[in-house]
Design a protein around this motif. Structure first.
Motif, PDB file in Angstrom:
ATOM      1  N   SER A 118       0.853  -1.183   0.000  1.00 47.91           N
ATOM      2  CA  SER A 118       0.000   0.000   0.000  1.00 47.91           C
ATOM      3  C   SER A 118       0.887   1.230   0.000  1.00 47.91           C
ATOM      4  N   THR A 119       0.296   2.374  -0.313  1.00 49.62           N
ATOM      5  CA  THR A 119       1.073   3.614  -0.318  1.00 49.62           C
ATOM      6  C   THR A 119       1.559   3.978   1.084  1.00 49.62           C
ATOM      7  N   SER A 120       0.938   3.439   2.115  1.00 45.43           N
ATOM      8  CA  SER A 120       1.306   3.788   3.489  1.00 45.43           C
ATOM      9  C   SER A 120       2.683   3.273   3.883  1.00 45.43           C
TER      10      SER A 120
END
Length: 447
Positions: A150-152
């Motif tokens: 994920s972008t996180s």
């Protein structure tokens, strides 16, 4: 560039041709998968030769970096794709998109480069540069080993490298990463300055400290600048080839130059093995391996690879005094001798002064050239061998419907075995928006 858009082929089909060449490799199957819709606009942002690594394999995963359209003209987002590999097959792509950064400059220089540290499995990207401050993101260690996607897991956009000094980080262009499998380090290379007036720098990522240090200003311009073809590691030795440019005009490109380093870019040697110190300039003795005058057609940022025998190969183009542009193969033997041959294959179109650029790769002692035709929209894959001095080439595949400087996943190609290898190509289809797609073409090679 093609004069007008062409209808794209849905899935390029292999065309097997034969020549008097002692090569055992052939393409036995191919598959094309779609990453996303190529952005609209007047510039090509995906599939430029400036992207050294748009497609790389690490552990059992393959990664791709590309721009996707937001549906609004000249506003694009960065996407990263990942899929798990299973021998010569692969799972579906899992794609994440960063919506916190808008890419708005319609300039083909402003590509995305992708790197993975072999020492700690961290992922690094640098993007959207043409004489601007550094744009950079990274993950924590281990993100490339199959953790949550994920972008996180990525940092926010940074304008300096963690742990390094204050640069220089601007005006920056052409970022590229190169992993060192022997040490686990990751190199980050870029130009500071402008076309016709700049220098090239290397920074090194330490996988134990998880931080960067400046290694060298290794190519120093003198009212000109170097355009490198690639950085390639083999057995802890890094190889670099380039051409010099005197002004922003491409016709002032000249000469083919070469140096190598055995200490990660801290110091360098010329082709004869002589120590040249920490950097090369246009006046450094022994770095020019072919004297090629201005207006001879040699182009910047073409193909380079190093084969398993330590031979250095370069793909470029020249008119070679005739006014007719041809593809040329330049190569250095393991003993340090350089040779230059025109690539002659039935059906291979002429190169052009500033057309699509090609790439090189090597596997199983055989050299692979991935050449985009300048007008027809075809990509052709050619193979040659050391037997006969790399003078004879065989076409083993062609695909239609592209407008691209193709990218090559060298890491996946090296991971082959059991008589099969996969040549993964990063490509952009021809045609108009939104029909034009960014794709990966997988060619299975077998002996």
């Amino acid at each position: 560039m093609p004069a007008k858009p062409r209808a794209r082929a849905s899935v390029p089909l292999p065309i097997l041709l034969f020549a008097a060449l002692a090569t055992a490799l052939s393409v036995i199957s191919n598959q094309t998968t779609i990453l996303g819709i190529d952005p609209q606009g007047s510039a090509r942002l995906n599939g430029e030769s400036f992207q050294q690594s748009p497609l790389i394999t690490f552990a059992s995963y393959q990664y791709a970096a590309f721009y996707t359209s937001t549906g609004i003209y000249a506003i694009n987002h960065i996407s990263l794709a990942r899929r798990q590999l299973h021998g010569v097959s692969a799972s579906n792509w899992d794609i994440i998109t960063f919506t916190d950064y808008n890419q708005t400059t319609l300039d083909g220089h402003n590509t995305i480069s992708l790197g993975i540290s072999p020492g700690d499995g961290s992922i690094h990207i640098s993007f959207d540069h043409h004489d601007v401050p550094l744009n950079y993101r990274h993950t924590s260690p281990g993100a490339a080993n199959g953790s949550a996607w994920s972008t996180s897991v990525f940092s926010p956009v940074l304008h300096s490298l963690p742990g390094a000094s204050d640069g220089p980080y601007t005006p920056l262009t052409y970022p590229r990463f190169e992993p060192n499998p022997s040490t686990g380090e990751l190199l980050f290379e870029f130009r500071i300055g402008q076309s016709g007036n700049g220098s090239s720098y290397i920074y090194t990522y330490n996988p134990t400290l998880h931080s960067w240090t400046q290694t060298s200003e290794y190519l120093r311009g003198s009212n000109n600048n170097a355009y490198i073809n690639s950085l390639d590691y083999l057995d802890n030795k890094i190889h670099a080839t380039w051409t010099w440019r005197e002004t922003p005009d491409v016709v002032t490109n000249h000469d083919l130059c070469y140096i190598y380093s055995s200490d990660g870019g801290k110091s360098w040697r010329n082709s004869a093995g002589a120590d040249i110190g920490t950097f090369a300039t246009p006046y450094t003795a022994g770095v020019t391996v072919f004297n090629i005058p201005q207006n001879s057609g040699i182009l910047n940022q073409e193909g380079q690879t190093v084969d398993q025998e330590g031979r250095v190969h370069v793909l470029n183009r020249e008119n070679h005094g005739t006014g007719e542009y041809r593809w040329w193969h330049y190569w250095r033997s393991a003993e340090g001798n350089w040779t230059r041959n025109a690539i002659i294959v039935d059906g291979l179109g002429q190169a052009t002064a500033t057309g699509f650029r090609g790439k090189l790769a090597a596997v199983k002692g055989e050299l692979i050239a991935v050449i985009p035709e300048q007008v027809s929209g075809e990509i052709k894959v050619l193979i040659s061998t050391a037997e006969g001095g790399f003078k004879v080439w065989k076409e083993v595949w062609r695909g239609d419907g592209f407008a691209v400087d193709p990218g090559v996943d060298k890491q996946r190609l090296r991971m082959g075995g059991n008589g099969k290898w996969v040549l993964s190509l990063f490509a952009r289809q021809d045609g108009g928006y939104p029909q034009r797609k960014v794709v990966v073409v997988d060619l299975v090679l077998a002996d």
